[in-house]
Write an enzyme that holds these catalytic residues in place. Structure first.
Site, short mmCIF file in Angstrom:
data_model
loop_
_atom_site.label_atom_id
_atom_site.label_comp_id
_atom_site.label_asym_id
_atom_site.label_seq_id
_atom_site.Cartn_x
_atom_site.Cartn_y
_atom_site.Cartn_z
CG ASN A 21 -1.77 1.24 1.33
OD1 ASN A 21 -1.80 2.05 0.40
ND2 ASN A 21 -2.46 1.40 2.44
CE LYS A 23 -0.22 3.36 4.70
NZ LYS A 23 -0.13 3.50 6.15
CG HIS A 107 -5.83 2.11 5.23
ND1 HIS A 107 -5.36 3.05 6.12
CD2 HIS A 107 -4.83 1.22 5.06
CE1 HIS A 107 -4.12 2.73 6.47
NE2 HIS A 107 -3.77 1.62 5.83
CD GLU A 109 -2.91 5.72 6.64
OE1 GLU A 109 -2.91 5.69 5.40
OE2 GLU A 109 -1.98 5.23 7.32
CD GLU A 181 -3.43 -2.06 7.39
OE1 GLU A 181 -2.34 -2.31 6.87
OE2 GLU A 181 -4.06 -1.01 7.16
N GLY A 187 2.65 2.75 10.73
CA GLY A 187 3.62 3.83 10.54
C GLY A 187 4.33 4.23 11.82
CB SER A 227 5.40 -1.35 12.06
OG SER A 227 4.99 -0.01 12.30
P1 13P Z 1 3.13 0.78 7.66
O1 13P Z 1 3.66 -0.54 7.10
O2 13P Z 1 3.88 1.96 7.13
O3 13P Z 1 3.02 0.72 9.14
O4 13P Z 1 1.64 0.94 7.09
C1 13P Z 1 0.74 -0.11 7.23
C2 13P Z 1 -0.46 0.18 6.46
O5 13P Z 1 -1.24 1.05 6.81
C3 13P Z 1 -0.71 -0.62 5.26
O6 13P Z 1 -1.99 -0.42 4.76
#
Ligand code: 13P
Length: 266
Positions: A21, A23, A107, A109, A181, A187, A227
């Site tokens: 992903n 983003k 997601h 976010e 997640e 992150g 992560s």
């Molecule tokens: P990170 O791997 O940067 O923690 O992000 C995870 C994520 O949100 C994947 O959709």
């Protein structure tokens, strides 16, 4: 070679999936460079499925570079309608046109920064299935919810609401993918321990068996995200409930993404 524990202890019927992903990252040039590197790498597609989810603006490039390979393409979001006056939105049919087979929905976010509710996610899941796109439906608790020991309640209610229509029909296509997640691990560099992740994954699988027929309860893949890095993927994948990963930061560089993809070799 696969470690013994993989062969014996936690042999899974479900093929692992490593999903990137991106983003809101990477210019077109950077995207092209990364895709070309992944494309050239020797990946054993009998052992692992690989998917990339670039931003909308790189989807066409991804289609051009990846057509004829086994690497799958996903979008990171979509609207639920096929077309119309929805300024700034992208429809399932448009995504199919640019080569997407999958779409990430719900997601955290999107849920927190863009106020997307589980009800909206449910509408999008149904629209994706209707359009022939495979949804990757994300769920996960915040740190506060975990500390209040409400993780499994939150996961249950997110599943009930985000897959409400499928639950009412008691039918979920086997190709649908779920992604656990934990918000506190996205992150932050703070991965859930493999035990914490396994506990939620097994809970989700029990929920699937309760709500759908036995087959979809067994066959639907549940990814872990938060992560994920080359140094923790193997341990996560040794858990019987974890069928792959949804990778953010570590998927933006070819070396770390490829190292995660080839987890079975270490
Ligand atoms: P990170 O791997 O940067 O923690 O992000 C995870 C994520 O949100 C994947 O959709």
């Amino acid at each position: 070679m696969l470690p013994k524990a993989w062969d014996n202890g936690v042999m899974k019927n479900r093929k692992p999936l490593m999903a990137a992903n991106w983003k809101m990252n990477l210019s077109l040039d950077e995207a092209g460079d990364l895709l070309n590197r992944v494309k050239k790498a020797e990946i054993d597609f009998n052992r692992v499925d690989v998917l990339v989810a670039p931003p909308f603006t790189s989807l066409q490039l991804a289609k051009k570079l990846l057509t004829g390979t086994s690497i799958l393409i996903a979008a990171q979001n979509m609207h639920w309608e096929a077309k119309g006056a929805f300024t700034g939105e992208i429809s399932p049919l448009m995504l199919k046109e640019v080569g997407c087979t999958h779409v990430i929905l719900g997601h955290s976010e999107r849920r927190t920064l863009f106020f997307e509710t589980s009800e909206v996610v449910n509408g999008k899941v149904s629209a994706a299935i209707e359009a022939g796109l495979i949804p990757i439906v994300c769920i996960g608790e915040t740190l506060e919810e975990r500390e209040e020991e409400r993780t499994l309640d939150i996961i249950r209610s997110q599943l009930n609401e985000s897959l409400k229509t499928s639950c009412q029909q008691r039918s979920l296509p086997e190709c649908v993918i779920l992604a656990y997640e934990p918000v506190w691990s996205i992150g932050t560099g703070r991965t859930a321990t493999s035990e914490q992740a396994q506990k939620v994954h097994l809970f989700v699988r029990r929920w699937l068996r309760e709500n759908f027929d036995h087959d979809s309860g067994d066959t639907i893949r549940i990814l872990y995200g938060g992560s994920v890095r080359p140094d923790n993927i193997r341990e996560l994948m040794l858990q019987s409930g974890i069928d792959g990963a949804l990778i953010g930061g570590a998927s933006l560089r070819a070396d770390s993404f490829l190292s995660i993809i080839s987890f079975y070799e270490s």
